[in-house]
Design an enzyme around this catalytic site. Structure first.
Site, PDB file in Angstrom:
ATOM      1  N   TYR A 119       2.490  -7.490  16.234  1.00 39.54           N
ATOM      2  CA  TYR A 119       2.913  -6.617  15.139  1.00 39.54           C
ATOM      3  C   TYR A 119       3.767  -5.466  15.642  1.00 39.54           C
ATOM      4  O   TYR A 119       4.889  -5.245  15.160  1.00 39.54           O
ATOM      5  CB  TYR A 119       1.688  -6.060  14.397  1.00 39.54           C
ATOM      6  N   SER A 120       3.250  -4.699  16.594  1.00 43.03           N
ATOM      7  CA  SER A 120       4.000  -3.519  17.054  1.00 43.03           C
ATOM      8  C   SER A 120       5.299  -3.916  17.752  1.00 43.03           C
ATOM      9  O   SER A 120       6.296  -3.198  17.652  1.00 43.03           O
ATOM     10  CB  SER A 120       3.132  -2.658  17.972  1.00 43.03           C
ATOM     11  N   THR A 156       6.115   2.667  12.482  1.00 40.54           N
ATOM     12  CA  THR A 156       4.739   2.971  12.853  1.00 40.54           C
ATOM     13  C   THR A 156       4.646   3.622  14.223  1.00 40.54           C
ATOM     14  O   THR A 156       5.534   3.422  15.074  1.00 40.54           O
ATOM     15  CB  THR A 156       3.901   1.674  12.861  1.00 40.54           C
ATOM     16  N   ASP A 157       3.562   4.346  14.465  1.00 42.82           N
ATOM     17  CA  ASP A 157       3.332   4.920  15.788  1.00 42.82           C
ATOM     18  C   ASP A 157       2.955   3.854  16.811  1.00 42.82           C
ATOM     19  O   ASP A 157       3.005   4.093  18.025  1.00 42.82           O
ATOM     20  CB  ASP A 157       2.254   6.001  15.736  1.00 42.82           C
ATOM     21  N   GLU A 158       2.589   2.665  16.354  1.00 45.71           N
ATOM     22  CA  GLU A 158       2.147   1.622  17.282  1.00 45.71           C
ATOM     23  C   GLU A 158       3.253   1.127  18.197  1.00 45.71           C
ATOM     24  O   GLU A 158       2.977   0.506  19.231  1.00 45.71           O
ATOM     25  CB  GLU A 158       1.520   0.466  16.514  1.00 45.71           C
ATOM     26  N   ILE A 169      13.527  -9.786   1.424  1.00 46.56           N
ATOM     27  CA  ILE A 169      14.591  -8.937   1.973  1.00 46.56           C
ATOM     28  C   ILE A 169      15.608  -9.748   2.769  1.00 46.56           C
ATOM     29  O   ILE A 169      16.713  -9.273   3.047  1.00 46.56           O
ATOM     30  CB  ILE A 169      14.034  -7.806   2.862  1.00 46.56           C
ATOM     31  N   PHE A 210       0.810  -1.214   0.000  1.00 46.58           N
ATOM     32  CA  PHE A 210       0.000   0.000   0.000  1.00 46.58           C
ATOM     33  C   PHE A 210       0.848   1.270   0.000  1.00 46.58           C
ATOM     34  O   PHE A 210       0.842   2.052  -0.962  1.00 46.58           O
ATOM     35  CB  PHE A 210      -0.932  -0.049   1.214  1.00 46.58           C
ATOM     36  N   ILE A 211       1.616   1.497   1.050  1.00 46.76           N
ATOM     37  CA  ILE A 211       2.393   2.735   1.133  1.00 46.76           C
ATOM     38  C   ILE A 211       3.557   2.699   0.151  1.00 46.76           C
ATOM     39  O   ILE A 211       3.861   3.696  -0.508  1.00 46.76           O
ATOM     40  CB  ILE A 211       2.895   2.982   2.571  1.00 46.76           C
ATOM     41  N   SER A 267       7.160  -6.468  16.901  1.00 45.96           N
ATOM     42  CA  SER A 267       8.122  -6.811  15.845  1.00 45.96           C
ATOM     43  C   SER A 267       8.650  -5.554  15.161  1.00 45.96           C
ATOM     44  O   SER A 267       9.831  -5.483  14.789  1.00 45.96           O
ATOM     45  CB  SER A 267       7.475  -7.755  14.825  1.00 45.96           C
ATOM     46  N   LYS A 268       7.796  -4.536  14.997  1.00 49.40           N
ATOM     47  CA  LYS A 268       8.263  -3.279  14.413  1.00 49.40           C
ATOM     48  C   LYS A 268       9.181  -2.534  15.375  1.00 49.40           C
ATOM     49  O   LYS A 268      10.169  -1.919  14.947  1.00 49.40           O
ATOM     50  CB  LYS A 268       7.076  -2.398  14.016  1.00 49.40           C
ATOM     51  N   PHE A 278      10.133  -0.314   3.239  1.00 48.04           N
ATOM     52  CA  PHE A 278       8.726  -0.453   3.617  1.00 48.04           C
ATOM     53  C   PHE A 278       8.368  -1.902   3.941  1.00 48.04           C
ATOM     54  O   PHE A 278       7.270  -2.155   4.451  1.00 48.04           O
ATOM     55  CB  PHE A 278       7.813  -0.022   2.457  1.00 48.04           C
TER      56      PHE A 278
END
Length: 352
Positions: free
Chosen positions: A159-160, A133-135, A59, A11-12, A162-163, A80
């Site tokens: 998710y957050s 992300t802000d998460e 990646i 998406f982004i 892992s980011k 991304f």
């Protein structure tokens, strides 16, 4: 010289690639594994463009990444590539650990090896920009100040988490090895090419198909909404003039509850695609059981980005949401392809 964009069919990433090729003359290599959310059709308008090259891959494939970096004389990497849907991370966290943590590690190592072999002038100009992300900052109380770049990390979902781990790896590769990195942490994006598992595209498609519009809990979870094209322009500015080693929060200055968002898009659909029976799309709103660990509020303070780099979003939530709804109404072929097969099975499982 060229830039390498990973996760370029998502998406982004795809919005960034399209805007880059539209506005700049520098070449670009798009790299994507093409999982369920990576759609090569997002980049179809670039077919035949000699300045754009697409390569499918992971990646974590160091040999392939190294080959691309050298062959195309890459002067910057914009990363991304990530698994990004919280619900999926709750039901199956393994892919998030593998891509967001292990994948980022391998990408960093491939880039570091390439960067070490550059001549001093090229080495000095090189950049690795990591999109996050802000998460990673966790959840805010209703009256708490918005997240700044100095807010402690408090991730609450697989998710957050892992980011957050990937952000820490990027930071460490700067402080330990001197790799010239930049990190951006963005608020909730919306706009064209958004895979319809996220709130806005899911509700647009469900509304048009007469299906329930699922709202978690009481619908009062607050997010800061950022139009994807604004996010792309912010990333270009950070890549161009950001301070090496720094983090920049990217937000839309548009806090809305999930319920407000869905009611707003329903109102736009009432205007642009009214129902034959005259009923309101808002009547399809359905409240479902809240998901585990659901953060109550995110809010980004993007004042550093404005103060240091002169960036502010161009779209208001009203203008951006209208553009988004219009895009989905005008791109039914893309929508029909994306919502077939795997997506339909997953949505039925999650929201039935």
């Amino acid at each position: 010289m060229t830039i390498l964009v990973t996760g370029a069919a998502g998406f982004i990433g795809s919005n960034f690639v399209l805007d880059w090729c539209d506005q700049l003359k520098e070449g670009l290599v798009s790299f994507d594994l093409l999982t369920y959310a990576g759609n090569i059709e997002n980049l179809s308008t670039l077919d035949g463009n000699s300045r754009h090259h697409f390569i499918q891959g992971n990646i974590g494939d160091r040999a392939l990444i190294s080959k691309i970096l050298k062959k195309h004389q890459v002067r910057a990497v914009v990363n991304f590539a990530a698994e990004s849907h919280v619900d999926r991370s709750i039901h199956g966290s393994g892919d998030f650990i593998e891509t967001n943590i292990v994948g980022t590690y391998n990408l960093l190592e491939s880039v570091r090896s390439y960067w070490n072999d550059l001549d001093e002038a090229t080495k000095k100009a090189f950049r690795f920009l990591h999109v996050s992300t802000d998460e990673v900052y966790g959840s805010l109380d209703d009256k708490a100040s918005a997240f700044t770049e100095n807010h402690p990390y408090e991730p609450n979902s697989p998710y957050s988490a892992s980011k957050a781990a990937s952000d820490h790896l990027v930071r460490a590769w700067f402080h330990t090895y001197g790799l010239p990195v930049l990190t951006t942490n963005c608020s909730n994006n919306y706009g064209p090419y958004h895979f319809p598992e996220k709130l806005i595209p899911l509700c647009i498609l469900n509304a048009l198909n007469g299906k329930p519009l699922p709202i978690y809990g009481d619908g009062q979870q607050i997010r800061d909404w950022l139009y994807v094209k604004d996010h792309c322009s912010a990333i270009r500015e950070v890549l161009k003039q950001g301070k090496i080693g720094d983090t920049y929060n990217v937000g839309g200055w548009n806090e809305r509850t999930n319920l407000e968002v869905v009611k707003a898009l329903c109102a736009i659909l009432d205007e642009l695609r009214p129902k034959a029976d005259g009923s309101k799309y808002e009547n399809q709103i359905t409240y479902v059981k809240d998901r585990p660990g659901h953060d109550r509020r995110y809010a980004i303070d993007a004042s550093k980005l404005e103060r240091e780099l002169g960036w502010r979003p161009q779209e208001t939530f009203k203008t951006g949401l209208r553009k988004t709804v219009l895009w989905y109404l005008e791109n039914e072929t893309w929508v029909n392809h994306v919502v077939s097969g795997e997506y339909q099975h997953w949505v039925q499982k999650q929201y039935s």
